[in-house]
Design a protein around this motif. Sequence first.
Motif, PDB file in Angstrom:
ATOM      1  N   VAL A   1       0.852  -1.188   0.000  1.00 32.94           N
ATOM      2  CA  VAL A   1       0.000   0.000   0.000  1.00 32.94           C
ATOM      3  C   VAL A   1       0.887   1.236   0.000  1.00 32.94           C
ATOM      4  O   VAL A   1       1.816   1.340   0.809  1.00 32.94           O
ATOM      5  N   TYR A   2       0.627   2.163  -0.920  1.00 31.87           N
ATOM      6  CA  TYR A   2       1.319   3.451  -0.977  1.00 31.87           C
ATOM      7  C   TYR A   2       0.363   4.523  -0.475  1.00 31.87           C
ATOM      8  O   TYR A   2      -0.809   4.546  -0.850  1.00 31.87           O
ATOM      9  N   SER A   3       0.865   5.417   0.362  1.00 27.91           N
ATOM     10  CA  SER A   3       0.030   6.510   0.869  1.00 27.91           C
ATOM     11  C   SER A   3       0.784   7.826   0.746  1.00 27.91           C
ATOM     12  O   SER A   3       1.949   7.916   1.121  1.00 27.91           O
ATOM     13  N   GLY A   4       0.131   8.838   0.203  1.00 24.31           N
ATOM     14  CA  GLY A   4       0.703  10.170   0.053  1.00 24.31           C
ATOM     15  C   GLY A   4      -0.015  11.154   0.942  1.00 24.31           C
ATOM     16  O   GLY A   4      -1.247  11.097   1.096  1.00 24.31           O
ATOM     17  N   SER A   5       0.744  12.083   1.529  1.00 27.29           N
ATOM     18  CA  SER A   5       0.180  12.933   2.574  1.00 27.29           C
ATOM     19  C   SER A   5       0.556  14.395   2.383  1.00 27.29           C
ATOM     20  O   SER A   5       1.515  14.732   1.678  1.00 27.29           O
ATOM     21  N   LEU A   6      -0.169  15.244   3.071  1.00 28.81           N
ATOM     22  CA  LEU A   6       0.161  16.660   3.112  1.00 28.81           C
ATOM     23  C   LEU A   6       1.368  16.939   4.007  1.00 28.81           C
ATOM     24  O   LEU A   6       1.783  18.083   4.135  1.00 28.81           O
ATOM     25  N   ASP A   7       1.946  15.890   4.619  1.00 27.61           N
ATOM     26  CA  ASP A   7       3.203  16.070   5.341  1.00 27.61           C
ATOM     27  C   ASP A   7       4.407  15.972   4.399  1.00 27.61           C
ATOM     28  O   ASP A   7       5.538  15.907   4.855  1.00 27.61           O
ATOM     29  N   LYS A   8       4.128  15.953   3.072  1.00 24.31           N
ATOM     30  CA  LYS A   8       5.148  15.954   2.020  1.00 24.31           C
ATOM     31  C   LYS A   8       5.899  14.629   1.913  1.00 24.31           C
ATOM     32  O   LYS A   8       7.017  14.595   1.409  1.00 24.31           O
ATOM     33  N   SER A   9       5.290  13.553   2.358  1.00 21.89           N
ATOM     34  CA  SER A   9       5.941  12.251   2.275  1.00 21.89           C
ATOM     35  C   SER A   9       5.005  11.217   1.672  1.00 21.89           C
ATOM     36  O   SER A   9       3.781  11.380   1.653  1.00 21.89           O
ATOM     37  N   VAL A  10       5.632  10.149   1.154  1.00 27.67           N
ATOM     38  CA  VAL A  10       4.924   8.958   0.717  1.00 27.67           C
ATOM     39  C   VAL A  10       5.437   7.795   1.558  1.00 27.67           C
ATOM     40  O   VAL A  10       6.647   7.641   1.736  1.00 27.67           O
ATOM     41  N   LYS A  11       4.525   6.998   2.079  1.00 24.19           N
ATOM     42  CA  LYS A  11       4.920   5.836   2.865  1.00 24.19           C
ATOM     43  C   LYS A  11       4.483   4.556   2.148  1.00 24.19           C
ATOM     44  O   LYS A  11       3.482   4.541   1.439  1.00 24.19           O
ATOM     45  N   VAL A  12       5.268   3.510   2.377  1.00 26.01           N
ATOM     46  CA  VAL A  12       5.024   2.222   1.745  1.00 26.01           C
ATOM     47  C   VAL A  12       4.809   1.184   2.838  1.00 26.01           C
ATOM     48  O   VAL A  12       5.655   1.031   3.730  1.00 26.01           O
ATOM     49  N   TRP A  13       3.683   0.481   2.749  1.00 28.01           N
ATOM     50  CA  TRP A  13       3.306  -0.480   3.786  1.00 28.01           C
ATOM     51  C   TRP A  13       3.097  -1.859   3.158  1.00 28.01           C
ATOM     52  O   TRP A  13       2.628  -1.963   2.029  1.00 28.01           O
ATOM     53  N   ARG A  14       3.416  -2.893   3.909  1.00 29.00           N
ATOM     54  CA  ARG A  14       3.036  -4.239   3.506  1.00 29.00           C
ATOM     55  C   ARG A  14       1.825  -4.666   4.325  1.00 29.00           C
ATOM     56  O   ARG A  14       1.805  -4.515   5.552  1.00 29.00           O
ATOM     57  N   VAL A  15       0.811  -5.208   3.645  1.00 30.83           N
ATOM     58  CA  VAL A  15      -0.370  -5.727   4.330  1.00 30.83           C
ATOM     59  C   VAL A  15      -0.714  -7.078   3.722  1.00 30.83           C
ATOM     60  O   VAL A  15      -0.278  -7.419   2.625  1.00 30.83           O
ATOM     61  N   SER A  16      -1.483  -7.853   4.459  1.00 29.91           N
ATOM     62  CA  SER A  16      -1.883  -9.182   4.008  1.00 29.91           C
ATOM     63  C   SER A  16      -3.351  -9.372   4.260  1.00 29.91           C
ATOM     64  O   SER A  16      -3.911  -8.845   5.229  1.00 29.91           O
ATOM     65  N   GLU A  17      -3.988 -10.151   3.395  1.00 28.41           N
ATOM     66  CA  GLU A  17      -5.397 -10.458   3.599  1.00 28.41           C
ATOM     67  C   GLU A  17      -5.596 -11.389   4.787  1.00 28.41           C
ATOM     68  O   GLU A  17      -6.695 -11.500   5.312  1.00 28.41           O
ATOM     69  N   ARG A  18      -4.517 -12.064   5.210  1.00 35.25           N
ATOM     70  CA  ARG A  18      -4.614 -13.003   6.318  1.00 35.25           C
ATOM     71  C   ARG A  18      -3.786 -12.519   7.497  1.00 35.25           C
ATOM     72  O   ARG A  18      -3.200 -13.313   8.231  1.00 35.25           O
TER      73      ARG A  18
END
Length: 466
Positions: A414-431
């Motif tokens: 999952v990629y998330s972009g924010s008004l804090d001027k950063s992009v974060k990258v997360w790993r998630v799983s359906e299980r």
Amino acid sequence: MRDRKGSSAAAANSRPPRSSKLSNLLRSEPITQSNSEDDLPISTEAAYFSQRSPTATSPYTLSPWNPTASPFANSPWTLLPPLSDEPHSAGLLGSLVREEGHVYSLAAVGDLLYTGSDSKNIRVWKGRREFGGFKSGSGLVKAIVISGDKIFTGHQDGKIRIWKISSRNPKVHKRIGTLPRLKDILKSLMLPSNYVEVRRHRNVVWLRHFDAVSCLALDEDAGLLYSGSWDKTLKVWRISDSKCLESINAHDDAINAVAAAGFDGLVFTGSADGTVKVWRREWVHKGGATRHVAVQTLLRQESAVTSLAVATAAGAVYCGSSDGLVNFWEVRDGGMLLTHGGVLRGHKMAVLCLTAAGSLVVSGSADATLCVWRREKGGVHTKLAILAGHAGPIKCAAIEEDWSVGPSGPHWVVYSGSLDKSVKVWRVSERASEAGIRTPQHVRVESEAGPGRSPLHVWATGGGGP
């Protein structure tokens, strides 16, 4: 999101003075940008484009805040220690910090990530490393969608720009067009019937957005691009020849979200007027013209609609709004009409973005958190995790399948972009399971008090987070 309530635009076909046609065009915003500006690639060296250009003799160059002196300039991604080998582990993979401006849009395809901000830069990342980039003449990049080797970007100035990846060098992106095309605007200027009155004493041609392009959506099977705008209209573009096929006065206030594809010709729009509308596409004749007919209003409320996402496999549509709720609707019994399935409650502030893949739905909010939901049988949703680490509202999110963890079940990035001027990258799983998550050095994981199926809270303490 646009909070203000706009006055409704007047109907079309008011006749402008003939002597003012060309002068109106010359006084309007530029329709295209010069090659010297839009076609320049962004350097992928340590230094990057900025509105400020400090001189070599300035004390600023010796400061740790100087982007070329900062360690973030040489390694813009803050790479964290590897997550647990446990196949269902989840957490923060890395953060991108660029002092270029608030991140308003992003799009992921394969191993490429495109990010747009209120600077003049659109960055391209590959394997979490800076890969290339390009800049446009307008500042704020509010939407990005990708179709093959073409990238469409929606901008604050009301234009949609088209970029293409070079066949010789995949790092190079060249602007190949702007929507609407200049020749189409020039043709439209000659007929008074092509003008619509958008406010008192101002007429514009119907095929041009006169306010910010807030959202874009693709229906690649139909070869169509949809654009929603703060001017309250939804426009339909044919990708093959960049022609505007239709302009729809869709809402009474700014359009904040549009979603298409996966529902056999249905298009969904969400607006600051508090409604979500369903449009059915009809092909008028063999020439490829379209007509979109409103068939259903899913939601009508006081709170503004701020985001939409379609879960094609599940036959569901998700809507986020400024009251922090996520409503969803489902197609049942093979019918074309959707029925309300329920409400997801996970945020304290406006839900600004939604994305869906597999059985997962991810919502990003002005409360600076992401909620990860798993869709169960019967339309029940389980909240798997709360991802926190951004220091500002999360404006955009995307999800891509992660093949790096092997064949042990569906895993996602999952990629998330924010008004804090950063992009974060997360790993998630359906299980995802609480027992399977371990804590890397820069990530703190705590379990929410309550039953065993309570969601996980993941706080990221590195890479620009709090």
